[in-house]
Design a protein around this motif. Structure first.
Motif, PDB file in Angstrom:
ATOM      1  N   MET A   1      71.069  -9.059  25.857  1.00 56.28           N
ATOM      2  CA  MET A   1      72.078  -8.720  24.858  1.00 56.28           C
ATOM      3  C   MET A   1      71.718  -7.369  24.232  1.00 56.28           C
ATOM      4  O   MET A   1      71.245  -6.487  24.899  1.00 56.28           O
ATOM      5  N   ILE A   2      71.898  -7.229  22.942  1.00 55.87           N
ATOM      6  CA  ILE A   2      71.743  -5.949  22.265  1.00 55.87           C
ATOM      7  C   ILE A   2      70.328  -5.783  21.719  1.00 55.87           C
ATOM      8  O   ILE A   2      69.775  -6.686  21.113  1.00 55.87           O
ATOM      9  N   SER A   3      69.772  -4.592  21.921  1.00 56.67           N
ATOM     10  CA  SER A   3      68.468  -4.270  21.337  1.00 56.67           C
ATOM     11  C   SER A   3      68.694  -3.503  20.045  1.00 56.67           C
ATOM     12  O   SER A   3      69.543  -2.615  19.986  1.00 56.67           O
ATOM     13  N   PRO A   4      67.897  -3.826  19.034  1.00 57.57           N
ATOM     14  CA  PRO A   4      68.058  -3.124  17.765  1.00 57.57           C
ATOM     15  C   PRO A   4      67.276  -1.817  17.741  1.00 57.57           C
ATOM     16  O   PRO A   4      66.417  -1.571  18.580  1.00 57.57           O
ATOM     17  N   THR A   5      67.579  -1.018  16.753  1.00 55.58           N
ATOM     18  CA  THR A   5      66.771   0.148  16.419  1.00 55.58           C
ATOM     19  C   THR A   5      65.898  -0.298  15.257  1.00 55.58           C
ATOM     20  O   THR A   5      66.392  -0.905  14.307  1.00 55.58           O
ATOM     21  N   ILE A   6      64.595  -0.020  15.330  1.00 58.21           N
ATOM     22  CA  ILE A   6      63.691  -0.388  14.247  1.00 58.21           C
ATOM     23  C   ILE A   6      63.586   0.821  13.317  1.00 58.21           C
ATOM     24  O   ILE A   6      63.235   1.914  13.753  1.00 58.21           O
ATOM     25  N   ILE A   7      63.931   0.613  12.055  1.00 59.54           N
ATOM     26  CA  ILE A   7      64.067   1.706  11.091  1.00 59.54           C
ATOM     27  C   ILE A   7      63.345   1.350   9.789  1.00 59.54           C
ATOM     28  O   ILE A   7      63.449   0.221   9.315  1.00 59.54           O
ATOM     29  N   THR A   8      62.653   2.325   9.225  1.00 64.04           N
ATOM     30  CA  THR A   8      62.129   2.154   7.868  1.00 64.04           C
ATOM     31  C   THR A   8      63.223   2.616   6.920  1.00 64.04           C
ATOM     32  O   THR A   8      63.547   3.803   6.864  1.00 64.04           O
ATOM     33  N   LEU A   9      63.806   1.662   6.225  1.00 69.59           N
ATOM     34  CA  LEU A   9      64.885   1.953   5.293  1.00 69.59           C
ATOM     35  C   LEU A   9      64.295   2.484   3.992  1.00 69.59           C
ATOM     36  O   LEU A   9      63.414   1.854   3.418  1.00 69.59           O
ATOM     37  N   ALA A 101      68.003  -2.892  13.089  1.00 65.58           N
ATOM     38  CA  ALA A 101      69.432  -2.607  12.922  1.00 65.58           C
ATOM     39  C   ALA A 101      70.140  -2.852  14.253  1.00 65.58           C
ATOM     40  O   ALA A 101      69.845  -2.199  15.256  1.00 65.58           O
ATOM     41  N   PHE A 102      71.046  -3.809  14.247  1.00 65.61           N
ATOM     42  CA  PHE A 102      71.779  -4.199  15.453  1.00 65.61           C
ATOM     43  C   PHE A 102      73.202  -3.671  15.400  1.00 65.61           C
ATOM     44  O   PHE A 102      73.952  -4.027  14.487  1.00 65.61           O
ATOM     45  N   PRO A 103      73.600  -2.862  16.371  1.00 65.54           N
ATOM     46  CA  PRO A 103      75.003  -2.436  16.411  1.00 65.54           C
ATOM     47  C   PRO A 103      75.863  -3.635  16.827  1.00 65.54           C
ATOM     48  O   PRO A 103      75.434  -4.468  17.634  1.00 65.54           O
ATOM     49  N   PHE A 104      77.041  -3.736  16.274  1.00 69.96           N
ATOM     50  CA  PHE A 104      77.936  -4.846  16.605  1.00 69.96           C
ATOM     51  C   PHE A 104      79.347  -4.327  16.759  1.00 69.96           C
ATOM     52  O   PHE A 104      79.826  -3.549  15.937  1.00 69.96           O
ATOM     53  N   ARG A 105      79.991  -4.783  17.820  1.00 67.24           N
ATOM     54  CA  ARG A 105      81.397  -4.450  18.037  1.00 67.24           C
ATOM     55  C   ARG A 105      82.112  -5.756  18.360  1.00 67.24           C
ATOM     56  O   ARG A 105      81.722  -6.472  19.290  1.00 67.24           O
TER      57      ARG A 105
END
Length: 159
Positions: A1-9, A101-105
């Motif tokens: 499925m979808i891989s997230p981007t790992i981000i320091t917010l 962060a997971f993109p979703f459409r």
């Protein structure tokens, strides 16, 4: 499925409206209907930055899942600075931290399947574990309420 981007917010400041609710008594639509007509009252807002935030009382919310268990739900706008909070609204500061962060459409009806994938498949098979900070969705210019072509990002706190 979808891989997230790992981000320091970085610390993120929001102003909006919150309600306690559960998945069984989901009043998210009502929450947004109360915020959107008043959005222009929020000073120093960042255009196009709408946040749908869930604040859970503890990580045990996810251990023994119960759709009737309540959490705090926010409909909010990202702001540069919190100098004024309109009557009937509150401020929420999301602390700095690591997020997946997971993109979703897709349409709103597909969101539960996405969350199930994140919590039941991606997270247990990743090097990360859930952290106790707010979860949120960022709804930008490509977000279209309940449209199959709607786009948003789901941010899950990890460590």
């Amino acid at each position: 499925m979808i891989s997230p981007t790992i981000i320091t917010l970085p610390e993120t400041k929001l102003v909006g409206i919150k309600k306690r609710m559960s998945l069984l008594n989901n009043r998210t639509g009502q929450l947004w209907k109360s915020l959107m007509p008043r959005k222009k009252e929020i000073r120093h807002s960042i255009p196009g930055e709408l946040y749908s935030v869930e604040v859970y009382d503890s990580l045990s919310y996810f251990v023994s899942f119960d759709p009737a268990r309540e959490f705090e739900k926010w409909a909010a706008v990202k702001v540069e600075d919190i100098v004024f909070v309109p009557v009937g609204m509150e401020k929420l500061v999301i602390p700095t931290g690591l997020y997946a962060a997971f993109p979703f459409r897709g349409s709103e009806s597909e969101v539960p399947k996405m969350y199930q994938y994140i919590m039941s498949d991606w997270l247990p098979n990743s090097v990360y574990e859930l952290d106790h900070r707010p979860h949120f969705a960022v709804m930008g210019e490509r977000y279209k309420s309940d449209d199959p072509n709607s786009e948003e990002e789901f941010w899950v706190p990890v460590k």
